[in-house]
Design an enzyme around this catalytic site. Structure first.
Site, PDB file in Angstrom:
ATOM      1  N   HIS A  89      -5.416   2.581   4.123  1.00 32.70           N
ATOM      2  CA  HIS A  89      -5.045   1.111   4.623  1.00 32.70           C
ATOM      3  C   HIS A  89      -3.632   1.268   5.458  1.00 32.70           C
ATOM      4  O   HIS A  89      -3.419   0.275   6.491  1.00 32.70           O
ATOM      5  CB  HIS A  89      -4.742   0.411   3.167  1.00 32.70           C
ATOM      6  CG  HIS A  89      -5.972   0.413   2.425  1.00 32.70           C
ATOM      7  ND1 HIS A  89      -6.051  -0.548   1.346  1.00 32.70           N
ATOM      8  CD2 HIS A  89      -7.298   0.349   2.696  1.00 32.70           C
ATOM      9  CE1 HIS A  89      -7.111  -0.416   0.785  1.00 32.70           C
ATOM     10  NE2 HIS A  89      -8.030   0.133   1.696  1.00 32.70           N
ATOM     11  N   TYR A 121      -2.899  -0.427   8.893  1.00 33.30           N
ATOM     12  CA  TYR A 121      -1.817  -1.221   9.557  1.00 33.30           C
ATOM     13  C   TYR A 121      -1.172  -0.647  10.591  1.00 33.30           C
ATOM     14  O   TYR A 121      -0.636  -1.574  11.628  1.00 33.30           O
ATOM     15  CB  TYR A 121      -0.795  -1.163   8.330  1.00 33.30           C
ATOM     16  CG  TYR A 121      -1.468  -1.879   7.090  1.00 33.30           C
ATOM     17  CD1 TYR A 121      -2.459  -2.979   7.114  1.00 33.30           C
ATOM     18  CD2 TYR A 121      -1.255  -1.299   5.840  1.00 33.30           C
ATOM     19  CE1 TYR A 121      -2.970  -3.249   5.876  1.00 33.30           C
ATOM     20  CE2 TYR A 121      -1.777  -2.061   4.596  1.00 33.30           C
ATOM     21  CZ  TYR A 121      -2.581  -2.733   4.620  1.00 33.30           C
ATOM     22  OH  TYR A 121      -3.079  -3.545   3.635  1.00 33.30           O
ATOM     23  N   HIS A 137     -10.473  -1.395  -6.380  1.00 33.55           N
ATOM     24  CA  HIS A 137      -9.379  -1.009  -7.260  1.00 33.55           C
ATOM     25  C   HIS A 137      -9.128  -1.821  -8.583  1.00 33.55           C
ATOM     26  O   HIS A 137      -8.878  -1.597  -9.459  1.00 33.55           O
ATOM     27  CB  HIS A 137      -8.070  -0.973  -6.317  1.00 33.55           C
ATOM     28  CG  HIS A 137      -8.401  -0.109  -5.014  1.00 33.55           C
ATOM     29  ND1 HIS A 137      -7.614  -0.212  -4.004  1.00 33.55           N
ATOM     30  CD2 HIS A 137      -9.362   0.820  -4.850  1.00 33.55           C
ATOM     31  CE1 HIS A 137      -8.117   0.933  -3.024  1.00 33.55           C
ATOM     32  NE2 HIS A 137      -8.985   1.473  -3.657  1.00 33.55           N
ATOM     33  N   GLU A 197      -9.841  -2.827  -2.190  1.00 34.52           N
ATOM     34  CA  GLU A 197      -9.016  -3.624  -3.350  1.00 34.52           C
ATOM     35  C   GLU A 197      -9.777  -4.174  -4.430  1.00 34.52           C
ATOM     36  O   GLU A 197      -9.343  -3.997  -5.451  1.00 34.52           O
ATOM     37  CB  GLU A 197      -8.077  -4.475  -2.575  1.00 34.52           C
ATOM     38  CG  GLU A 197      -7.080  -4.141  -1.408  1.00 34.52           C
ATOM     39  CD  GLU A 197      -6.095  -2.969  -1.644  1.00 34.52           C
ATOM     40  OE1 GLU A 197      -6.204  -2.621  -2.916  1.00 34.52           O
ATOM     41  OE2 GLU A 197      -5.741  -2.410  -0.919  1.00 34.52           O
ATOM     42  N   ASP A 255       0.843  -1.162  -0.002  1.00 34.37           N
ATOM     43  CA  ASP A 255       0.010   0.245  -0.039  1.00 34.37           C
ATOM     44  C   ASP A 255       0.824   1.135   0.166  1.00 34.37           C
ATOM     45  O   ASP A 255       0.392   2.240  -0.530  1.00 34.37           O
ATOM     46  CB  ASP A 255      -1.026   0.062   1.108  1.00 34.37           C
ATOM     47  CG  ASP A 255      -2.424  -0.802   1.214  1.00 34.37           C
ATOM     48  OD1 ASP A 255      -2.792  -0.891  -0.222  1.00 34.37           O
ATOM     49  OD2 ASP A 255      -2.383  -1.708   1.581  1.00 34.37           O
ATOM     50  N   GLU A 257      -3.484  -5.403  -7.345  1.00 31.96           N
ATOM     51  CA  GLU A 257      -4.455  -5.474  -6.545  1.00 31.96           C
ATOM     52  C   GLU A 257      -5.134  -6.781  -6.579  1.00 31.96           C
ATOM     53  O   GLU A 257      -6.078  -6.968  -5.491  1.00 31.96           O
ATOM     54  CB  GLU A 257      -5.680  -4.401  -7.154  1.00 31.96           C
ATOM     55  CG  GLU A 257      -4.895  -2.820  -7.239  1.00 31.96           C
ATOM     56  CD  GLU A 257      -5.063  -2.360  -6.014  1.00 31.96           C
ATOM     57  OE1 GLU A 257      -5.493  -2.713  -5.085  1.00 31.96           O
ATOM     58  OE2 GLU A 257      -4.248  -1.300  -5.825  1.00 31.96           O
ATOM     59  N   GLU A 299      -5.642   3.723  -0.334  1.00 32.20           N
ATOM     60  CA  GLU A 299      -4.217   3.229   0.147  1.00 32.20           C
ATOM     61  C   GLU A 299      -3.663   3.791   1.236  1.00 32.20           C
ATOM     62  O   GLU A 299      -3.236   2.988   2.107  1.00 32.20           O
ATOM     63  CB  GLU A 299      -3.244   3.304  -1.012  1.00 32.20           C
ATOM     64  CG  GLU A 299      -3.881   2.839  -2.406  1.00 32.20           C
ATOM     65  CD  GLU A 299      -4.184   1.183  -2.525  1.00 32.20           C
ATOM     66  OE1 GLU A 299      -4.083   0.576  -1.463  1.00 32.20           O
ATOM     67  OE2 GLU A 299      -4.321   0.602  -3.919  1.00 32.20           O
TER      68      GLU A 299
END
Length: 340
Positions: free
Chosen positions: A122, A126, A221, A218, A88, A184, A119
């Site tokens: 994301h 994380y 995407h 995703e 990402d 992706e 992204e």
């Protein structure tokens, strides 16, 4: 190919003239007039899917990580986050620097900008997971400095992006679309499935819930780049030569080998329901699906070996008591490939 002008008032391009790339855009984004209606539909879907990492409760995951996971499972869990963080991070920059400057359809520009935001979101998720759960957050973010297999995978993915950047040509940009389809639609999936395998055993449910959010993004995407490729096929059939097909198949073959190696490396045949053979067949199945979606024949004719994964990635069809918290009852999130 030159980067498009941000503002071009002398443009006389109409909707029929508009192209995915090599167009002559005015520079004004008008959502009331779009050539690519699939882009408007996809924008609405991405907007409806808006979510924030703080919506996911990771409290029980901290307990599971420290008390329920075996050492191989902890190792797998840490490696999954390290790889997802890398991809990402790559994609956030790649979309803005290497792809969007050359796309000349404003409605697609908007989608790519939206994807770049997602992204980055994301990456925030994380950070939340690594900080709350893992023993060594710094190691998670610097794992490629210590793990040779992760470094090799990251080096290959980034090298493909760098090679397709540089002096951009029509073919290079088209191949970059395929590279993004691969990222992706292939590279994320060993990690996703590894987390779902833990959740299937009743552990790390918050982590799986976060992955469901991320995977739903995703998929949109993936749809974006598949539609870009298919629209380009209609506009520029001259680019879809036998030589291009050979390059595309080679990219998928190499990506498959890399993702199979990664999936088998992180699981080490020690994760219930996720054996080496299953990983190989699953990645081959995904490659077949991705190739079919952009007008090519399948490479492997593989079957889906772990259909239970699909149940873990759905929102509306999820049992209400599977994941604790408000996310289990979300009304948004349905996704049908038939709409595109």
């Amino acid at each position: 190919m030159e980067r498009k002008k941000i503002y071009n008032p002398s443009s006389d391009e109409n909707l029929n003239d508009r192209r995915v790339f090599n167009g002559n855009p005015h520079g004004i984004l008008n959502f009331t007039k779009a050539k690519y209606t699939w882009a408007l539909n996809l924008w609405d879907m991405m907007e409806a899917n808006t979510w924030f990492p703080k919506e996911v409760d990771t409290t029980k995951d901290v307990i599971d990580y420290n008390k329920s996971l075996t050492d191989p499972e902890k190792r797998m869990y840490d490696l999954v986050w390290s790889q997802l963080i890398s991809m990402d991070s790559f994609q956030t920059n790649n979309l803005a620097d290497n792809i969007n400057p050359y796309i000349t359809a404003p409605e697609i520009n908007a989608l790519l900008a939206r994807q770049a935001y997602e992204e980055a979101n994301h990456s925030k998720s994380y950070a939340v997971m690594a900080e709350a759960i893992c023993d060594n957050t710094d190691l998670i973010y610097e794992m490629e400095k210590h793990d040779e297999v992760l470094r090799r995978k990251n080096d290959y993915i980034s090298s493909v992006y760098e090679e397709l950047a540089g002096d951009v040509t029509d073919e290079k940009l088209l191949l970059a679309m395929f590279a993004n389809q691969i990222l992706e639609g292939i590279y994320f999936y060993s990690g996703f499935t590894a987390i779902y395998a833990l959740a299937r055993a009743g552990r790390m449910l918050g982590s799986a819930q976060m992955i469901r959010f991320i995977q739903r993004d995703e998929i949109t995407h993936l749809l974006l780049f598949q539609n870009m490729i298919n629209s380009t096929r209609k506009e520029r059939p001259d680019l879809f030569t036998d030589e291009l097909k050979a390059k595309v198949f080679k990219m998928f073959e190499e990506a498959g080998k890399l993702e199979i190696e990664w999936g088998q490396y992180i699981t080490q045949n020690q994760i219930m329901g996720f054996t080496d053979d299953i990983i190989e067949e699953y990645i081959h199945f995904l490659i077949d699906e991705r190739l079919s979606a952009v007008g090519y024949e399948k490479m492997y004719n593989a079957n889906h070996p772990i259909k239970w994964v699909e149940d873990f990635s759905k929102f509306n069809e999820q049992k209400t008591n599977f994941f604790e918290g408000n996310v289990a009852n979300y009304s948004k999130g349905s996704l049908s490939f038939d709409d595109f």
